[in-house]
Design a protein around this motif. Structure first.
Motif, PDB file in Angstrom:
ATOM      1  N   ALA A 113      12.723  20.410  68.458  1.00 15.16           N
ATOM      2  CA  ALA A 113      12.733  21.701  69.165  1.00 15.16           C
ATOM      3  C   ALA A 113      13.605  22.712  68.424  1.00 15.16           C
ATOM      4  O   ALA A 113      13.243  23.894  68.320  1.00 15.16           O
ATOM      5  N   GLN A 114      14.737  22.259  67.890  1.00 15.23           N
ATOM      6  CA  GLN A 114      15.619  23.154  67.130  1.00 15.23           C
ATOM      7  C   GLN A 114      14.925  23.642  65.855  1.00 15.23           C
ATOM      8  O   GLN A 114      14.998  24.822  65.518  1.00 15.23           O
ATOM      9  N   GLU A 115      14.212  22.741  65.181  1.00 14.28           N
ATOM     10  CA  GLU A 115      13.488  23.126  63.969  1.00 14.28           C
ATOM     11  C   GLU A 115      12.390  24.128  64.292  1.00 14.28           C
ATOM     12  O   GLU A 115      12.202  25.115  63.558  1.00 14.28           O
ATOM     13  N   LYS A 116      11.657  23.898  65.379  1.00 18.19           N
ATOM     14  CA  LYS A 116      10.607  24.830  65.777  1.00 18.19           C
ATOM     15  C   LYS A 116      11.190  26.185  66.133  1.00 18.19           C
ATOM     16  O   LYS A 116      10.640  27.233  65.762  1.00 18.19           O
ATOM     17  N   ALA A 117      12.294  26.177  66.866  1.00 20.89           N
ATOM     18  CA  ALA A 117      12.934  27.441  67.247  1.00 20.89           C
ATOM     19  C   ALA A 117      13.394  28.206  66.016  1.00 20.89           C
ATOM     20  O   ALA A 117      13.217  29.432  65.932  1.00 20.89           O
ATOM     21  N   THR A 118      13.949  27.505  65.055  1.00 26.08           N
ATOM     22  CA  THR A 118      14.406  28.155  63.818  1.00 26.08           C
ATOM     23  C   THR A 118      13.217  28.732  63.050  1.00 26.08           C
ATOM     24  O   THR A 118      13.277  29.855  62.547  1.00 26.08           O
ATOM     25  N   TYR A 119      12.145  27.953  62.963  1.00 26.76           N
ATOM     26  CA  TYR A 119      10.955  28.415  62.240  1.00 26.76           C
ATOM     27  C   TYR A 119      10.356  29.650  62.908  1.00 26.76           C
ATOM     28  O   TYR A 119      10.090  30.655  62.246  1.00 26.76           O
ATOM     29  N   TYR A 120      10.144  29.579  64.229  1.00 24.82           N
ATOM     30  CA  TYR A 120       9.530  30.696  64.930  1.00 24.82           C
ATOM     31  C   TYR A 120      10.410  31.932  64.927  1.00 24.82           C
ATOM     32  O   TYR A 120       9.931  33.053  64.854  1.00 24.82           O
ATOM     33  N   SER A 121      11.722  31.746  65.006  1.00 28.11           N
ATOM     34  CA  SER A 121      12.593  32.924  65.013  1.00 28.11           C
ATOM     35  C   SER A 121      12.619  33.610  63.659  1.00 28.11           C
ATOM     36  O   SER A 121      12.828  34.823  63.575  1.00 28.11           O
ATOM     37  N   SER A 122      12.401  32.880  62.599  1.00 30.16           N
ATOM     38  CA  SER A 122      12.426  33.508  61.280  1.00 30.16           C
ATOM     39  C   SER A 122      11.056  34.019  60.847  1.00 30.16           C
ATOM     40  O   SER A 122      10.962  34.859  59.955  1.00 30.16           O
ATOM     41  N   HIS A 123       9.974  33.549  61.466  1.00 31.92           N
ATOM     42  CA  HIS A 123       8.628  33.957  61.054  1.00 31.92           C
ATOM     43  C   HIS A 123       7.938  34.887  62.029  1.00 31.92           C
ATOM     44  O   HIS A 123       6.826  35.312  61.810  1.00 31.92           O
ATOM     45  N   LEU A 124       8.532  35.191  63.141  1.00 33.66           N
ATOM     46  CA  LEU A 124       7.878  36.077  64.090  1.00 33.66           C
ATOM     47  C   LEU A 124       8.579  37.387  64.206  1.00 33.66           C
ATOM     48  O   LEU A 124       9.586  37.759  63.989  1.00 33.66           O
TER      49      LEU A 124
END
Length: 124
Positions: A113-124
């Motif tokens: 979940a932390q990895e997904k949150a980091t990915y989405y916050s940097s790509h959206l």
């Protein structure tokens, strides 16, 4: 991880709590060896047989600790108690193993979940 082959082994002696100096080797404090223990067990069985056959009639016979070998009801109760303790220990070990697996799964889910949150916050 399989759970086959697990067992509970009971101690055959009384627990002795002692404090040792760091310099003293604990093994040097033991006066007996495995051969001595084997001989003690053999002597115990011989004593039980003699008592049950009424071969020992002197007053210095010590029955202490031999009751479960001599009295069938005590032997049965002893076996039942050991089996109950063994089952409780194995049950607690299984629960601890399951708890460990759940903790690992929970940690994995949190990390994902932390990895997904980091990915989405940097790509959206």
């Amino acid at each position: 991880m399989t759970t086959t082959g697990r067992a509970v082994k009971f101690a055959t002696s009384q627990t002795l709590i002692a404090t040792y100096n760091v310099e003293v080797d604990r093994r040097s404090l033991l006066w007996y060896k495995s051969a001595d223990l084997k001989q003690f067990k053999e002597d115990r069985i011989v004593d039980v047989i003699r008592i049950m056959n009424q071969e020992k009639t002197d007053n210095d016979v010590c029955w202490w600790g031999l009751e479960r070998f001599i009295v069938p009801s005590v032997r049965c109760k002893s076996k039942q108690a050991r089996e109950q303790v063994k089952q409780v220990v194995l049950c607690k070990q299984d629960k601890a193993h399951q708890d460990r697996q759940l903790k690992e799964a929970s940690e994995w889910a949190a990390a994902t979940a932390q990895e997904k949150a980091t990915y989405y916050s940097s790509h959206l």
